[in-house]
Design an enzyme around this catalytic site. Sequence first.
Site, PDB file in Angstrom:
ATOM      1  N   SER A 180      66.652 -17.671  41.211  1.00 22.63           N
ATOM      2  CA  SER A 180      67.477 -17.120  40.351  1.00 22.63           C
ATOM      3  C   SER A 180      68.474 -17.979  39.925  1.00 22.63           C
ATOM      4  O   SER A 180      68.969 -17.415  38.685  1.00 22.63           O
ATOM      5  CB  SER A 180      68.183 -16.085  41.170  1.00 22.63           C
ATOM      6  OG  SER A 180      67.150 -15.114  41.756  1.00 22.63           O
TER       7      SER A 180
ATOM      8  N   ASP B 192      62.167  -5.672  43.254  1.00 19.80           N
ATOM      9  CA  ASP B 192      63.267  -6.488  43.205  1.00 19.80           C
ATOM     10  C   ASP B 192      63.673  -7.115  44.730  1.00 19.80           C
ATOM     11  O   ASP B 192      62.861  -6.771  45.613  1.00 19.80           O
ATOM     12  CB  ASP B 192      64.463  -5.355  42.854  1.00 19.80           C
ATOM     13  CG  ASP B 192      65.792  -6.178  42.158  1.00 19.80           C
ATOM     14  OD1 ASP B 192      65.759  -7.346  42.488  1.00 19.80           O
ATOM     15  OD2 ASP B 192      66.153  -5.435  41.335  1.00 19.80           O
TER      16      ASP B 192
ATOM     17  N   HIS C 294      69.032  -1.250  41.626  1.00 22.28           N
ATOM     18  CA  HIS C 294      70.652  -1.427  41.257  1.00 22.28           C
ATOM     19  C   HIS C 294      70.890  -0.425  40.283  1.00 22.28           C
ATOM     20  O   HIS C 294      71.956  -0.622  39.841  1.00 22.28           O
ATOM     21  CB  HIS C 294      70.581  -2.721  40.638  1.00 22.28           C
ATOM     22  CG  HIS C 294      70.431  -3.972  41.551  1.00 22.28           C
ATOM     23  ND1 HIS C 294      69.174  -4.597  41.731  1.00 22.28           N
ATOM     24  CD2 HIS C 294      71.278  -4.554  42.452  1.00 22.28           C
ATOM     25  CE1 HIS C 294      69.383  -5.398  42.398  1.00 22.28           C
ATOM     26  NE2 HIS C 294      70.432  -5.642  43.010  1.00 22.28           N
TER      27      HIS C 294
END
Length: 566
Positions: free
Chosen positions: A327, A366, A377
Site C-alpha cells: 500500500s 479488501d 469502508h
Amino acid sequence: MREALALKDHHSESQIYVERAATGAGLVIVLFALLIFRVGYLQTVQYSDAVARSEKNRVQVVARPPVRGLILDRQGILLAENRPSRNLVVIPEQILDADDTLSDLAAVLEMSEEDTARFRRLSGRTTRRFESAPVLFDLSDEQVARFEVNRYRFPGLSVQAKLVRNYPQGALMAHAVGSVRRINDQDALLLDTSAYAATDHIGKLGVERFYEDALLGQVGYDRVEVNARGRMMRVLDGVKPVNGQNLTLYLDAGLQAAADRALAGRRGAVVAIDPKTGGILALLSRPSYDPNLFVQGISHQNYNALRASIDAPLFNRAIQGQYQPGSTLKPFIGLIALGNSTITVSDSIEDPGWYQLPGTERLYRDWNWTKTNDGGHGRVNLEKAIYRSCNVYFYDLAVRLGIDRLSNDLKQFGFGQASVLDLPDAHEGLLPSRVWKRASRNLPWYPGDTVNLGIGHGDILVTPLQMAAAAAALANRGRWVTPRMAQNQPFDQVERFAPSGAGQLPDRVWAPIIGAMEKVVHRGNQIYGENGTAWSYIGRDIDYRMAGKSGTAQVCLLYTSPSPRD
C-alpha cells in the site's frame, strides 16, 4: 744423399711461412679493428642504452604505499580508518629447516591449518627467496610478546607493522560503507598494477568501492641500490606517496543506531533521505556482519557460517532487496490520477468490501474483509482511501488509469531504475508493463494484473532505497533529488537518473495527497472517529505532525488469475 738434399726447398718453405704469418697477422689486425670499432660504437652510439641497462641492474624502484583516505559521518565520527597491524613475515632463504621451524612456531603461536599451509608455501618458494612475505596477520600483544621472547629460535622470521583498514562501527555500518578486501586473481587482471604496486587491498563493496580511486591515493617509490643478488644496499632518492582523500558522508551514526534499535533484532531495512539534498542519512540492513572479518582475509569457517545463515547477513536488503511495495504505492497512484484529471479530490465510490471486474465472477477483497465483516469502508474518496488504505478504491482507480499510464508515470518517481548516485550494487527493482510481460513470460497483460498493481502487489518490485527516494520526491512536490552517500564529491559525477515528469504534475495535486498521508499517521477523520492505519503504531506517541503511508505486502488477498482480456 744428394738426391735427398735436393728434395728440400728452403726458399719455398720460407715463402709459405711468410705468407701464413702475414695472413694471421692480417686476421688479428682485422679482429682488433672490429673490437675497437665495437667498443667505440658502444661508448658513443649506444652509450645511453648501456648506461640505462647498467643502472637498471644496480638500481631498483621500491613502491611505497599511500595511506587510504578516512570515511566519516556528517558529525565527523569515524566510519572507516586505518589502524596499525603487526604481521609475522618470513624470508624464505634464511629458513634453515622449514619443518623444524614450523613445529617450533606452532608451539609458540596458535596456527590454523590455513596458516600452516601458507607457511609451507612461502618457505618453499624458489623465486625471490630474499623477499619477505606475511605468514600470520594482525598479531595480538600477547602473540608479539611470545614471539619476541623466542625470536632467537626463528631466523628468517620477524614482526613487521603496517596500516590496515578498520571499521570502528562494525556491523552497524557494514552495508552502508562497504569494505575493502584482499586483491584476488580476478581483480589483478583488471587493475592498474602500478597504482596497486604497494598495496594488496581494494574496495569491494559500497562507498569503498565506488570512491576507490579517490580513497586509494597515489603510490610513492624509493630508488634503491641493490647488489648482484638483488638485496637492497642503500636508498638513493624517491617520491613520497600521496595519501587518499578523506570522504565525509551524509550518514548519521546516531540515526543509524536509532534505526537499528527500532528493528529490535528483526530482519529488515531502514533508509532515510534528506529531501533537500538527497543525502542518505541512514542506510541499514539487518542482520549484518562485521566487515573487519574480511580485511585481513576471513577464514573458511567464518565465511561459510555467514553464507549458510538463514538470516543472510551478507545480503544488503536496503539496496538489493526487491519487494512488493504494497500500500505504500497508493499515494503515487493517487498523484497520477489527480495529475491527469482521472479523478478529483471530491470523487468517491462505494466500497462494499470487494471489487469485481466487469464481466467476471472473481471478487477482489479488501484488507479488512472477514467472514463476519464484509461491509467494506462505505463511501470512500481519495483522502479516506489513503488514510484508511482502502484497497477497493485503488483496485478501481488502477483499472481506470490502465497499465500503460501507470507504468509510464511511475517511472518519474524512480521506480524500475537504479537511481542512487554512488552505491554501485543497488538493484533496479521491477516496474511491469505490457512489453515486459510479453518479453519475459510470453504472456499478454491481463486486467487482473492491473488490479494487483493498484495496491502494490503483483509483479512490481522496489528496493527500500527506491521507496525512500520516491517519498523524498513526493515531499519535495515533484522536485527530484538523486540519493547520494558522499557530501564532498572527490570527482565530478554524472547523474545516472534525472526524472522530470514528477515535477511537471500540477501544484494542486500535492496538498491533498500529503494531507491524506498526515492522517495516516494521526487521527484520520475525527468526525467519524476514524484513525489512520499507522496511528496506533506511530501517531499516538508523537507530539509533532508527520506524513507517511503504511503498507503490508506480506498479506496476499488475491487467490486466482483472471481470464485473459486486453
